[in-house]
Design a protein around this motif. Structure first.
Motif, PDB file in Angstrom:
ATOM      1  N   SER A  17      20.352  85.973 131.752  1.00 44.40           N
ATOM      2  CA  SER A  17      21.255  86.669 132.661  1.00 44.40           C
ATOM      3  C   SER A  17      21.038  88.172 132.646  1.00 44.40           C
ATOM      4  CB  SER A  17      22.715  86.362 132.303  1.00 44.40           C
ATOM      5  OG  SER A  17      23.017  86.850 131.011  1.00 44.40           O
ATOM      6  N   ARG A  18      20.223  88.658 131.736  1.00 41.82           N
ATOM      7  CA  ARG A  18      19.932  90.085 131.649  1.00 41.82           C
ATOM      8  C   ARG A  18      18.470  90.313 132.055  1.00 41.82           C
ATOM      9  NH1 ARG A  18      23.203  93.671 129.168  1.00 41.82           N
ATOM     10  NH2 ARG A  18      21.426  95.043 128.836  1.00 41.82           N
ATOM     11  N   PRO A  19      18.236  90.701 133.293  1.00 38.42           N
ATOM     12  CA  PRO A  19      16.849  90.938 133.703  1.00 38.42           C
ATOM     13  C   PRO A  19      16.199  92.020 132.852  1.00 38.42           C
ATOM     14  CG  PRO A  19      18.322  90.903 135.597  1.00 38.42           C
ATOM     15  CD  PRO A  19      19.192  90.911 134.389  1.00 38.42           C
ATOM     16  N   LYS A  20      14.928  91.814 132.586  1.00 36.95           N
ATOM     17  CA  LYS A  20      14.139  92.827 131.881  1.00 36.95           C
ATOM     18  C   LYS A  20      13.325  93.559 132.945  1.00 36.95           C
ATOM     19  CE  LYS A  20      12.645  91.721 127.738  1.00 36.95           C
ATOM     20  NZ  LYS A  20      13.725  92.306 126.929  1.00 36.95           N
ATOM     21  N   GLN A 132       7.630  90.616 127.922  1.00 33.20           N
ATOM     22  CA  GLN A 132       8.334  89.939 129.004  1.00 33.20           C
ATOM     23  C   GLN A 132       8.940  90.982 129.932  1.00 33.20           C
ATOM     24  OE1 GLN A 132      11.307  87.011 127.923  1.00 33.20           O
ATOM     25  NE2 GLN A 132      12.449  87.371 129.812  1.00 33.20           N
ATOM     26  N   ILE A 133       8.518  90.984 131.166  1.00 26.60           N
ATOM     27  CA  ILE A 133       9.078  91.825 132.233  1.00 26.60           C
ATOM     28  C   ILE A 133       9.388  90.916 133.412  1.00 26.60           C
ATOM     29  CG2 ILE A 133       8.620  93.657 133.903  1.00 26.60           C
ATOM     30  CD1 ILE A 133       9.127  94.739 131.127  1.00 26.60           C
ATOM     31  N   ASP A 134      10.633  90.941 133.888  1.00 23.11           N
ATOM     32  CA  ASP A 134      11.041  90.060 134.980  1.00 23.11           C
ATOM     33  C   ASP A 134      10.715  90.642 136.350  1.00 23.11           C
ATOM     34  OD1 ASP A 134      12.207  87.981 133.384  1.00 23.11           O
ATOM     35  OD2 ASP A 134      13.868  89.347 132.965  1.00 23.11           O
ATOM     36  N   GLY A 432      18.240  87.962 142.898  1.00 22.12           N
ATOM     37  CA  GLY A 432      17.712  87.345 144.107  1.00 22.12           C
ATOM     38  C   GLY A 432      16.197  87.415 144.176  1.00 22.12           C
ATOM     39  N   VAL A 433      15.636  88.573 143.819  1.00 21.66           N
ATOM     40  CA  VAL A 433      14.183  88.740 143.828  1.00 21.66           C
ATOM     41  C   VAL A 433      13.536  87.795 142.825  1.00 21.66           C
ATOM     42  CG1 VAL A 433      12.318  90.340 143.237  1.00 21.66           C
ATOM     43  CG2 VAL A 433      14.208  91.108 144.668  1.00 21.66           C
ATOM     44  N   MET A 434      14.102  87.700 141.635  1.00 23.30           N
ATOM     45  CA  MET A 434      13.523  86.815 140.623  1.00 23.30           C
ATOM     46  C   MET A 434      13.596  85.359 141.051  1.00 23.30           C
ATOM     47  SD  MET A 434      14.651  88.508 136.972  1.00 23.30           S
ATOM     48  CE  MET A 434      16.415  88.418 137.315  1.00 23.30           C
ATOM     49  N   SER A 444       8.075  81.305 135.465  1.00 18.54           N
ATOM     50  CA  SER A 444       9.013  82.323 135.018  1.00 18.54           C
ATOM     51  C   SER A 444       8.482  83.697 135.357  1.00 18.54           C
ATOM     52  CB  SER A 444       9.230  82.215 133.502  1.00 18.54           C
ATOM     53  OG  SER A 444       9.965  83.320 133.025  1.00 18.54           O
ATOM     54  N   CYS A 445       9.373  84.551 135.863  1.00 18.57           N
ATOM     55  CA  CYS A 445       8.952  85.925 136.200  1.00 18.57           C
ATOM     56  C   CYS A 445       8.502  86.687 134.974  1.00 18.57           C
ATOM     57  CB  CYS A 445      10.118  86.686 136.858  1.00 18.57           C
ATOM     58  SG  CYS A 445      10.641  86.014 138.424  1.00 18.57           S
ATOM     59  N   GLY A 446       9.138  86.399 133.838  1.00 19.45           N
ATOM     60  CA  GLY A 446       8.934  87.262 132.680  1.00 19.45           C
ATOM     61  C   GLY A 446       7.763  86.895 131.813  1.00 19.45           C
TER      62      GLY A 446
END
Length: 468
Positions: A17-20, A132-134, A432-434, A444-446
């Motif tokens: 729930s916490r975007p990186k 990890q970067i989202d 939304g972007v992720m 996974s984005c990250g």
């Protein structure tokens, strides 16, 4: 890989729930306004919801002046959930920026700025190859001219708020030196050519997952010129702890109305128009606090004396921010006469102080100021605009009840622009972007994987990316 001395322990606490977020904010400072405040306010408020790695290159007057961030961290400690990564200009960037730094040839800055963005993209590639970067967010400055190279990295990308696409307004018949008129015409021409010819801008706009415009005018330009559908979000907002309760005495007719104007004394901000407007205001029971310095200070003081306004205008030049805020709290009406803006910081400061704004109806002022909290005047030619603005000011001075009602309206309208709401709006955009990226790419984005650069840029991957 570790970058910088200010590693935060937030990485171990991060959850889904916490975007990186890897955030590029070239200009950022805890003590300055304008573009610097855009970066700082975004970072300090979004850190409640995100883990941020912030790439920056300016926290002072010139590229590479980073002391204000470094001093702030030494004095106050690390900002929770934020890691600052300074990008110091390399030898080529410093060489290119030297004429600008000396005030000899300011346009060499843009060459140095492109080199700086190249450096920033290399560092960004190293970070996303090992951590990890989202998503990546290219935040500021808000101008479109330098699209960076972050669009070439294979991560979800948010770009904006974007501004500066719209030509600077010129009022026909303005009594200005030919050099000032020619400079604006040349700038507008260069802007049109850049919009038409810049392949990098087009690539970045096509590649970005979400485009954000700073004003409706810029949103229209992005849509018309580049066939993109941007969101509209102002680049700054009002800190909740800056809001003051409405306590004005605007309804009292037994004292002069206190007017305030804040800005650099240059042709774009149009202090000449302000003075001519005030000379045309029929009721004389007003005073003005004029705050700002610049090339036109002496000219503005001389013009005020020539118009017989010297005893009503207090020129404050450059004063501490706390003093500006105090003068705003004592003001009845905030005036903007600028020919070109995004969303000037003075709007947020005036709204926080409960002061209505009278402005020309364009730029970001068109989107923020409404009939409930201020007055917008449609610009025509110079004389017509002068007379229309003067008539509106005169009407408010004569009808203090209306002025007081506008001040009450500010306390209603400003609720839409609080950072407590703006930060959640950005958080929704990030999620939304992720989500769209996961749906499109099925991963996974990250995930830290090979870093591919899209077509049109060099292509470091895997171990090569780690050696950049």
């Amino acid at each position: 890989m570790k970058l910088g001395a200010n590693e935060s322990s937030s990485a171990s606490r991060a959850t889904a729930s916490r975007p990186k977020v890897l955030l590029l904010a070239y200009s950022i400072s805890p003590v300055r306004g304008s573009e610097y405040a855009v970066g700082w306010n975004h970072v300090s408020h979004l850190a409640e919801f995100c883990d941020l790695t912030v790439l920056y290159g300016l926290a002072g007057p010139h590229m590479g002046d980073l002391e204000e961030i470094e001093d702030h961290i030494r004095t106050h400690g690390d900002l929770a959930n934020v890691r600052f990564v300074p990008i110091r200009p390399n030898r080529l960037a410093r060489l290119l920026n030297a004429p600008n730094r000396a005030g000899v040839l300011v346009y060499t800055f843009y060459l140095a700025y492109r080199v700086w963005h190249w450096q920033a993209a290399r560092i960004a590639a190293k970070i996303i190859a090992s951590e990890q970067i989202d998503l990546i967010h290219y935040l500021c400055p808000i101008g479109y001219r330098e699209p960076s190279y972050l669009w070439a990295l294979s991560k979800p990308l948010v770009w904006g708020p974007i501004g500066a696409l719209v030509p600077t307004l010129q009022l026909k018949g303005a009594p200005r030196p030919w050099r000032a008129v020619a400079k604006v015409k040349l700038k507008n021409l260069a802007n049109r050519l850049n919009l038409a010819l810049s392949c990098r801008v087009r690539r970045a706009l096509r590649r970005a997952d979400t485009i954000v415009a700073a004003t409706s005018e810029n949103a229209d330009m992005l849509s018309t010129r580049f066939a993109v559908t941007p969101l509209l979000i102002q680049e700054n907002a009002i800190p909740d702890d800056a809001v003051r309760a409405h306590g004005k005495l605007n309804g009292a007719p037994d004292r002069p109305a206190r007017l305030i104007w804040i800005g650099s004394l240059d042709w774009r901000k149009s202090p000449d128009l302000l003075l001519d407007v005030l000379a045309a205001v029929r009721p004389r029971d007003w005073t003005l606090d004029l705050i700002g310095s610049g090339a036109l200070l002496a000219l503005a003081q001389a013009r005020a004396a020539e118009l017989g306004l010297g005893d009503r205008i207090a020129f404050h030049a450059q004063i501490p921010r706390a003093e500006v805020q105090q003068l705003l709290r004592e003001a009845d009406l905030h005036i903007i006469t600028s020919m070109g803006e995004g969303n000037p910081t003075t709007i947020w400061e005036a709204m926080a102080a409960g002061v209505p704004t009278l402005t020309l109806d364009h730029c970001g002022m068109h989107d923020v100021v409404c009939d409930v909290c201020g007055v917008r005047v449609t610009p025509t030619d110079y004389v017509g605009t002068r007379d229309s603005v003067a008539a509106e000011i005169g009407a408010l001075i004569e009808d203090r009840r209306k002025l007081s009602a506008l001040a009450e309206g500010v306390t209603i309208c400003r609720e839409r622009f609080l950072w407590s709401k703006r930060s959640r709006q950005w958080l929704g955009i990030y999620h939304g972007v992720m989500a769209r990226h996961r749906h499109t790419h099925g991963q996974s984005c990250g995930a830290a994987a090979n870093v591919g650069w899209t077509r049109g840029a060099f292509r470091p991957t895997g171990d090569l990316a780690n050696r950049l």
